[in-house]
Design a protein around this motif. Structure first.
Motif: not given
Length: 142
Positions: A28-43, A70-80
């Motif tokens: 929650x932004x109201x409890x954060x020590x740093x300001x939140x950002x607007x980020x690009x979901x797909x960079x 935009x993707x990462x390895x699933x630690x269970x299957x080891x697939x992207x």
């Protein structure tokens, strides 16, 4: 191509849409020590546009860990697997809270890959969740 500016009006709309919570780790932004950002979901670096359907509210930690992924390895299957997309997917379809509400548990390959890549259970977040839960302020109404 010139960088498109995110106006104060657009940022406010994104904050309101997210109920003031990081759309990944649910901080929650109201409890954060740093300001939140607007980020690009797909960079932008991989063709993402500066449009409302490609923008999300993110805490600084999630924004930094996501960077241009935009993707990462699933630690269970080891697939992207694709990372969670807040505009196209529902959070509760990919994640749940642990019984004590301190950890985010990935339920799907996308959820698990996102938990790992964005480090959604960073030590500081887990500690903050514990304190906020005891104070009746967690989990958030996001």
């Amino acid at each position: 191509m010139p960088k498109q500016h995110i106006t104060a009006k657009i940022k406010q709309a994104i904050v309101e849409r997210a109920n003031g919570c990081c759309e990944y780790c649910r901080s929650q932004a109201r409890f954060a020590t740093q300001q939140f950002s607007v980020e690009h979901i797909k960079p932008r670096s991989v063709g993402g546009k500066t449009t409302l359907d490609n923008l999300a509210l993110a805490c600084q930690g999630c924004n930094n860990h996501k960077y241009n992924k935009i993707e990462a390895r699933d630690p269970v299957s080891s697939k992207m697997a694709p990372l969670y997309h807040p505009r196209q997917q529902q959070w509760y379809n990919h994640f749940s809270w642990s019984k004590d509400f301190t950890l985010i548990v990935g339920l799907t390959p996308t959820g698990r890959a996102t938990v790992e890549a964005l480090q959604l259970n960073r030590e500081g977040l887990v500690n903050l969740r514990r304190v906020l839960y005891a104070a009746g302020e967690h989990p958030p109404p996001c």
